[in-house]
Design a protein around this motif. Structure first.
Motif, short mmCIF file in Angstrom:
data_model
loop_
_atom_site.label_atom_id
_atom_site.label_comp_id
_atom_site.label_asym_id
_atom_site.label_seq_id
_atom_site.Cartn_x
_atom_site.Cartn_y
_atom_site.Cartn_z
N ALA A 507 0.82 -1.20 0.00
CA ALA A 507 0.00 0.00 0.00
C ALA A 507 0.86 1.26 0.00
O ALA A 507 0.57 2.23 -0.72
CB ALA A 507 -0.93 -0.01 1.20
N GLU A 508 1.93 1.24 0.79
CA GLU A 508 2.81 2.42 0.86
C GLU A 508 3.52 2.66 -0.47
O GLU A 508 3.56 3.80 -0.96
CB GLU A 508 3.85 2.21 1.97
N ASN A 509 4.06 1.62 -1.07
CA ASN A 509 4.80 1.80 -2.31
C ASN A 509 3.88 2.15 -3.48
O ASN A 509 4.26 2.94 -4.36
CB ASN A 509 5.62 0.55 -2.62
N VAL A 510 2.68 1.56 -3.51
CA VAL A 510 1.72 1.92 -4.55
C VAL A 510 1.36 3.40 -4.45
O VAL A 510 1.26 4.11 -5.46
CB VAL A 510 0.47 1.02 -4.45
N ARG A 511 1.18 3.87 -3.23
CA ARG A 511 0.89 5.30 -3.02
C ARG A 511 2.06 6.17 -3.46
O ARG A 511 1.88 7.17 -4.17
CB ARG A 511 0.60 5.55 -1.54
N ASP A 512 3.28 5.80 -3.07
CA ASP A 512 4.44 6.64 -3.36
C ASP A 512 4.79 6.64 -4.85
O ASP A 512 5.29 7.64 -5.37
CB ASP A 512 5.64 6.17 -2.53
N ALA A 514 2.50 6.43 -7.14
CA ALA A 514 1.46 7.26 -7.74
C ALA A 514 1.76 8.74 -7.56
O ALA A 514 1.54 9.54 -8.49
CB ALA A 514 0.10 6.92 -7.12
N THR A 515 2.25 9.13 -6.40
CA THR A 515 2.51 10.54 -6.14
C THR A 515 3.84 11.02 -6.71
O THR A 515 4.08 12.21 -6.82
CB THR A 515 2.50 10.81 -4.62
N GLY A 516 4.73 10.08 -7.06
CA GLY A 516 6.05 10.45 -7.55
C GLY A 516 7.10 10.56 -6.47
O GLY A 516 8.27 10.83 -6.76
N VAL A 517 6.69 10.33 -5.20
CA VAL A 517 7.67 10.34 -4.11
C VAL A 517 8.70 9.24 -4.31
O VAL A 517 9.88 9.40 -4.00
CB VAL A 517 6.94 10.17 -2.76
N ARG A 518 8.26 8.12 -4.86
CA ARG A 518 9.14 6.98 -5.11
C ARG A 518 9.20 6.73 -6.61
O ARG A 518 8.18 6.76 -7.30
CB ARG A 518 8.60 5.75 -4.38
N GLU A 519 10.41 6.45 -7.11
CA GLU A 519 10.58 6.05 -8.50
C GLU A 519 11.15 4.65 -8.63
O GLU A 519 11.04 4.03 -9.68
CB GLU A 519 11.51 7.02 -9.23
N ALA A 520 11.74 4.11 -7.55
CA ALA A 520 12.37 2.80 -7.59
C ALA A 520 11.67 1.86 -6.62
O ALA A 520 11.02 2.30 -5.66
CB ALA A 520 13.85 2.89 -7.26
N PHE A 521 11.81 0.57 -6.86
CA PHE A 521 11.20 -0.44 -6.02
C PHE A 521 12.03 -1.71 -6.13
O PHE A 521 12.71 -1.94 -7.13
CB PHE A 521 9.74 -0.70 -6.44
N PRO A 522 11.98 -2.58 -5.10
CA PRO A 522 12.82 -3.79 -5.13
C PRO A 522 12.25 -4.85 -6.05
O PRO A 522 11.04 -5.08 -6.09
CB PRO A 522 12.80 -4.25 -3.67
N VAL A 523 13.14 -5.49 -6.79
CA VAL A 523 12.76 -6.57 -7.69
C VAL A 523 13.66 -7.77 -7.41
O VAL A 523 14.89 -7.65 -7.43
CB VAL A 523 12.90 -6.15 -9.17
N PHE A 541 13.65 11.22 -19.23
CA PHE A 541 12.27 10.76 -19.40
C PHE A 541 11.35 11.63 -18.55
O PHE A 541 11.59 11.85 -17.37
CB PHE A 541 12.13 9.30 -18.99
N PRO A 542 10.23 12.14 -19.14
CA PRO A 542 9.33 13.02 -18.38
C PRO A 542 8.69 12.30 -17.20
O PRO A 542 8.25 11.16 -17.30
CB PRO A 542 8.29 13.44 -19.41
N ARG A 543 8.65 13.01 -16.07
CA ARG A 543 8.07 12.44 -14.86
C ARG A 543 6.58 12.71 -14.74
O ARG A 543 5.93 12.16 -13.84
CB ARG A 543 8.80 13.00 -13.64
#
Length: 746
Positions: A507-512, A514-523, A541-543
């Motif tokens: 939930a936190e990462n999906v929110r971040d 969406a808002t642009g607070v986060r651009e990276a995530f663990p894979v 690349f446009p944000r």
């Protein structure tokens, strides 16, 4: 290369003379096996229909390999039980069968068609090579008029090479030896002929390709490429047909076509007609203006049938192609279909079957997957790393099911491998571009074929951008995704793949994101290999402004857990208006991969009372809490508590109403309608694609473990959304007998 190479043949006039003389000596049509008595005997191209004069070549062929002589059933790959061979890691084999076309085809040109052959095919007739083709997923054809005598037998051979080391060739999720980096999600290879083979009669000068585009919403743009005797300057007539329309006067057909026309009811009104003359290169184009255009959409999947006739008289060619009027836009951070907001509720489908691999066991099985996806509430299918059969795409057109189409890719990067990947784009667009159901063209997936290294390699980033440019030049009537999942450098959509088992973290990462607070995530790329992947592969690349959507998600070890994650993870995606859609992974299990909502035989799993169609509906409930565990979203409450709920609505008009709740037995399916123990205050009008304001319900505690049924009821008392909460004890996991953690070395 994926473009077929056809060897030189005698001149058209010589071929025509040969055919004519053989027709005089032939006693009649060669006997043909009725199409429906051979495997997958239906006409393979209903979207480009020449079914008036054709023969299926599916069925038993002779088969020669290092293992000796055998019989194989086409069109099933030689690794599959259905083929009768069931041999993995065989790298070369030759198919052989008799081929005869009816004497009535003596005045026609004869074209031999292959749906797909992995990987290199060399086709011969009576020992003479008629052409070669490289590329395991693209369709190809050869004009074999000069190699056949109507009414007489010939020997057709297809020599196939399919290397075990597939890393530098297009192979998608087929397993390779040596292994791919992503071997853990790879499956049994698909080698040899794995889509239908057929032969058909065409006019002396014929339409080699017909391109239709309806994105003007006013008419159908038609482009025809001719081949055969005299393409330059040929007359081309096009018209839009009504249902059951008969062939134009003067166009030769056989008895089957005439009887089919009579059964259909004869001539119907023609909506539009256009006469063209091919240029010196044998190309003709124009627009069929539609007087009262009817648009194609999932709610109203109206299709137009366009008849193309080349030439005049008995030697004329006729084909009927299908398309729809619809437009796509991708700007201002959103997707639009025919000017209306579009939200993609998709499911990933890999198109594998237990006994037949990448080939559907039957036409019924092939098309049933679309119905299953719709029953589960999905409006789009992402056909993963596979160019599916045209019959499937045509059915998607008819149903109004949206499609994300994407080719397979190599696994290792080199300039040669990148060129092989791009070679399949033109045949893909030529075969599939007319389908209105295709709303996204995908290209690379997760940097496969780019060594998982776009950010660290200028050459790999340039390869992804070059694939985008190549595709855009071929067809840019749909949004393009150059590298699905992460590391975008040039794309019309920013999509991301993210798997996360913890609901709060999800939930936190999906929110971040969406808002642009986060651009990276663990894979997690391997058991001991976790990296942080970014949405973007370059600073340029446009944000903002580019539509953002998820295109892979899903978690859970058991089917119950997966249903639980589907419910909660999807609601978090619906919580954020920034997103333009999602793709759940996946529709059905494949071999060792048990991520499907259905098992490999398309049977329903234990969803614990969940109806996936409720999760994927136009209108859903979004509950403001973090669930604890599958089967126990919350502890059994001991006193009354407040529950906050919101409404996400993707219909055409705003909705208002109320939320009702009632306890039912633990694990019980939801009733059709509420018997409200608790009801919210009025839910104010919820605008489409804007998350509704929170409403609060006061819930009295149950006597024991139970399920809280939740309903959104509109102002007419119609149930518009359903969900639930499970209240049950949550126990700590049993870890008795676990080995103590090793003491770190000093």
């Amino acid at each position: 290369m994926t473009i077929a190479t056809e060897l030189a043949s005698p001149s058209p006039s010589a071929a025509a003379a040969s055919s004519a003389s053989s027709a005089d000596s032939a006693s009649g049509a060669a006997p043909a096996v009725p199409p429906l008595l051979v495997p997958k005997g239906e006409y393979p191209r209903p979207d480009l229909d020449r079914s008036e004069r054709w023969q299926s070549l599916n069925g038993e062929w002779d088969f020669s390999s290092i293992d000796g002589e055998a019989r194989i059933t086409v069109p099933f790959a030689w690794e599959t039980p259905a083929s009768g061979i069931e041999r993995t890691w065989l790298e070369a084999a030759t198919y052989r069968r008799a081929l005869a076309v009816p004497a009535s085809w003596a005045d026609a040109r004869v074209v031999l068609c292959f749906g797909a052959v992995h990987h290199r095919a060399t086709v011969s007739i009576d020992g003479v090579v008629v052409g070669t083709h490289v590329g395991g997923y693209t369709s190809f054809e050869f004009d074999v008029t000069s190699h056949l005598t109507a009414g007489r037998d010939a020997v057709l051979e297809v020599a196939v090479e399919s290397p075990a080391d597939k890393r530098s060739i297009v192979h998608g999720k087929q397993r390779s030896i040596p292994r791919d980096d992503y071997d853990g999600v790879s499956f049994t290879p698909t080698s040899g002929i794995w889509q239908s083979v057929w032969v058909e009669a065409r006019g002396r000068t014929y339409a080699r390709s017909v391109t239709l585009r309806g994105d003007s919403l006013k008419g159908i743009d038609v482009a025809v490429e001719l081949a055969g005797d005299a393409p330059a300057g040929a007359a081309v007539r096009t018209r839009v047909l009504g249902e059951g329309a008969a062939p134009a006067a003067g166009v030769a057909t056989d008895a089957r076509a005439e009887s089919a026309t009579d059964a259909a009811g004869g001539l119907h009104p023609v909506d539009a007609e256009l006469r063209l003359t091919a240029d010196a290169a044998g190309r003709a184009s124009g627009r069929l203006e539609i007087g009262s255009p009817q648009l194609w959409s999932p709610a109203d999947p109206h299709l137009y049938r366009v008849e193309v006739i080349v030439g005049e008289g008995a030697g004329a060619d006729r084909v009927v192609a299908t398309t729809g009027l619809r437009s796509l836009e991708w700007n201002d951070g959103g997707l639009r279909l025919n000017g209306d907001r579009l939200y993609l509720r998709g499911v990933l489908d890999q198109g594998y079957w237990p006994e037949t691999g990448l080939t559907a066991p039957s036409d019924e099985a092939l098309l049933a997957d679309l119905d299953l996806a719709r029953e589960l509430g999905y409006t789009m299918v992402r056909k993963h790393l596979k160019l599916e059969e045209p019959r499937w795409l045509h059915r998607a057109d008819e149903l109004g099911m949206l499609v994300w189409a994407e080719p397979a890719a190599p696994s290792r990067f080199s300039p040669e491998a990148a060129a092989l990947f791009e070679d399949q784009l033109e045949p893909m667009v030529r075969r599939d571009g007319n389908h209105p159901s295709i709303v996204v063209w995908g290209l690379y997936n997760e940097e496969w074929g780019l060594d998982w290294d776009i950010p660290g390699s200028r050459r790999r980033a340039e390869a992804a951008a070059h694939a985008y440019d190549t595709m855009a030049a071929l067809d840019h009537t749909r949004p393009l995704v150059e590298n699905s999942g992460w590391a975008h450098v040039k794309s019309d959509l920013v999509d991301w793949h993210y798997y996360e088992p913890d609901p709060a973290t999800w939930a936190e990462n999906v929110r971040d994101l969406a808002t642009g607070v986060r651009e990276a995530f663990p894979v997690k790329l391997g058991p001991d290999f976790v990296v942080d992947k970014s949405l973007y592969g370059s600073d340029e690349f446009p944000r903002t402004g580019v539509p953002l959507l998820n295109s892979e998600y899903g978690e859970g070890y058991t089917s119950l857990e997966r249903a639980w994650h589907l419910r909660w993870q999807t609601q978090e995606l619906r919580r954020h208006d920034r997103y333009s859609g999602y793709v759940y992974t996946e529709l059905a299990d494949v071999e060792h991969e048990n991520a499907g909502l259905l098992d490999a035989d398309r049977r329903r799993k234990d969803w614990g009372g969940l109806r996936p169609a409720d999760v994927n509906a136009d209108t859903v409930l979004v509950v403001d809490l973090v669930p604890r565990a599958a089967g126990a979203d919350i502890e059994v409450p001991l006193e009354a508590f407040e529950l906050t709920v919101r409404v996400s609505h993707h219909g055409a008009d705003a909705v208002a109403g109320r939320v009702e709740a009632a306890w039912i037995a633990a694990g019980a399916p939801l009733p059709a309608s509420p018997h409200g123990e608790a009801s919210s205050a009025a839910v104010p009008a919820v605008s489409p694609f804007v998350l509704g304001a929170p409403v609060t319900l006061t819930i009295e505690p149950p006597a024991a473990s139970a399920r809280l049924a939740l309903f959104f009821v509109d102002e007419t008392d119609a149930v518009r959304a359903r969900s639930y909460l499970d209240a049950a004890p949550v126990e700590a996991p049993n870890r008795r007998g676990a080995r103590p953690a090793p003491t770190p070395a000093p």
